[in-house]
Design an enzyme around this catalytic site. Structure first.
Site, PDB file in Angstrom:
ATOM      1  N   ASN A  79      37.081  34.550  47.630  1.00 56.25           N
ATOM      2  CA  ASN A  79      36.697  35.924  47.921  1.00 56.25           C
ATOM      3  C   ASN A  79      35.197  36.113  48.096  1.00 56.25           C
ATOM      4  OD1 ASN A  79      39.167  36.202  45.690  1.00 56.25           O
ATOM      5  ND2 ASN A  79      39.426  37.427  47.515  1.00 56.25           N
ATOM      6  N   ILE A  87      30.736  39.580  49.314  1.00 59.48           N
ATOM      7  CA  ILE A  87      31.841  39.701  48.364  1.00 59.48           C
ATOM      8  C   ILE A  87      32.929  40.600  48.939  1.00 59.48           C
ATOM      9  CG2 ILE A  87      32.469  40.457  46.037  1.00 59.48           C
ATOM     10  CD1 ILE A  87      29.381  40.167  45.405  1.00 59.48           C
ATOM     11  N   CYS A  88      34.168  40.177  48.800  1.00 55.34           N
ATOM     12  CA  CYS A  88      35.306  41.014  49.158  1.00 55.34           C
ATOM     13  C   CYS A  88      35.927  41.540  47.869  1.00 55.34           C
ATOM     14  CB  CYS A  88      36.328  40.215  49.966  1.00 55.34           C
ATOM     15  SG  CYS A  88      37.710  41.224  50.553  1.00 55.34           S
ATOM     16  N   LEU A  89      35.629  42.790  47.531  1.00 55.04           N
ATOM     17  CA  LEU A  89      36.109  43.393  46.287  1.00 55.04           C
ATOM     18  C   LEU A  89      36.327  44.880  46.528  1.00 55.04           C
ATOM     19  CD1 LEU A  89      36.693  43.028  43.242  1.00 55.04           C
ATOM     20  CD2 LEU A  89      34.276  43.501  42.820  1.00 55.04           C
ATOM     21  N   PHE A 144      42.772  41.091  53.224  1.00 57.19           N
ATOM     22  CA  PHE A 144      42.145  40.275  54.243  1.00 57.19           C
ATOM     23  C   PHE A 144      42.789  40.530  55.592  1.00 57.19           C
ATOM     24  CE2 PHE A 144      41.208  37.009  50.816  1.00 57.19           C
ATOM     25  CZ  PHE A 144      39.886  37.389  50.745  1.00 57.19           C
TER      26      PHE A 144
END
Length: 221
Positions: A79, A87-89, A144
């Site tokens: 991630n 960052i993918c959050l 995603f």
């Protein structure tokens, strides 16, 4: 502009819990909206023993819009971009709330290193494979599209999990541990420039081992 009073209050509350959290959060002396943080790697993960730097920028409208965060320490994680630290959050995007703060965001980043929440995966087959595999106990896919899967999620994680763990551990050793030869080399280089060793180590750790950012902080304005 970001609410400076709110930021100062958040820093005061964070500092009260700093010893418990094991994290650091330091504002830029010239711009309180720009901060650097460090997060200890969670135990029982490939990141255990590492200290990970995070760059934080608070945009206009904070706390009503989320902070912009990225890792400055290189991390091998599905991630987190291994190239840019992006960052993918979800709480740094659509799930941000003014009720949240920098401390909760940093705690969420630490949790991301160990067990991110599965949230509407783009590829249900892959998500099912990951979440049901006996090896995949602390990583999940979330939110995603195909481009982000290619960018953030090394196929190694899906197809060769043991190698993924070995790689993540090696990156932690190489980039996130103060005992690593790379870190010692940076310390030595800055000490030779005339800076005290203790200050050099503290500054490098605050910037996730980024030598250029540490040098910029060490040099007088």
């Amino acid at each position: 502009m970001a609410d400076a009073t709110r930021i100062q209050r958040e820093l005061a509350h964070f500092n009260k819990d700093q010893s418990i959290l094991g994290m650091s959060l330091v504002p830029d002396e010239n711009d309180i909206r720009h901060l650097t943080a460090t997060i200890p790697g969670p135990v029982s993960t490939p990141y255990e023993g590492g200290v990970f730097g995070v760059d934080i920028n608070l945009p206009d409208g904070y706390p009503f819009v989320p902070p912009k965060m990225k890792f400055t320490t290189k991390v091998w994680h599905p991630n987190i971009s291994s190239q840019t630290g992006a960052i993918c959050l979800d709480i740094l995007k659509n799930n941000w709330s003014p009720a949240l703060n920098l401390k909760t965001a940093l705690i969420s980043l630490q949790a991301l290193l160990s067990t991110p929440e599965p949230n509407d995966p783009q590829d249900a087959v892959v998500a099912k494979q990951v979440s049901h595999s006996p090896h995949h106990t602390f990583f999940f896919l979330s939110n995603f599209d195909q481009t982000l899967i290619t960018f953030f999620f090394p196929m190694q994680y899906i197809s060769d999990y043991p190698t993924f763990v070995i790689t993540a551990q090696r990156w932690t050793e190489d980039f996130a541990k103060a005992s690593s030869s790379g870190f010692r080399g940076k310390v030595q280089k800055l000490v030779e420039m005339g800076f005290p060793e203790s200050l050099v180590k503290k500054t490098l750790e605050a910037f996730g081992g980024d030598e250029n950012m540490a040098l910029e902080r060490l040099c007088p304005k």
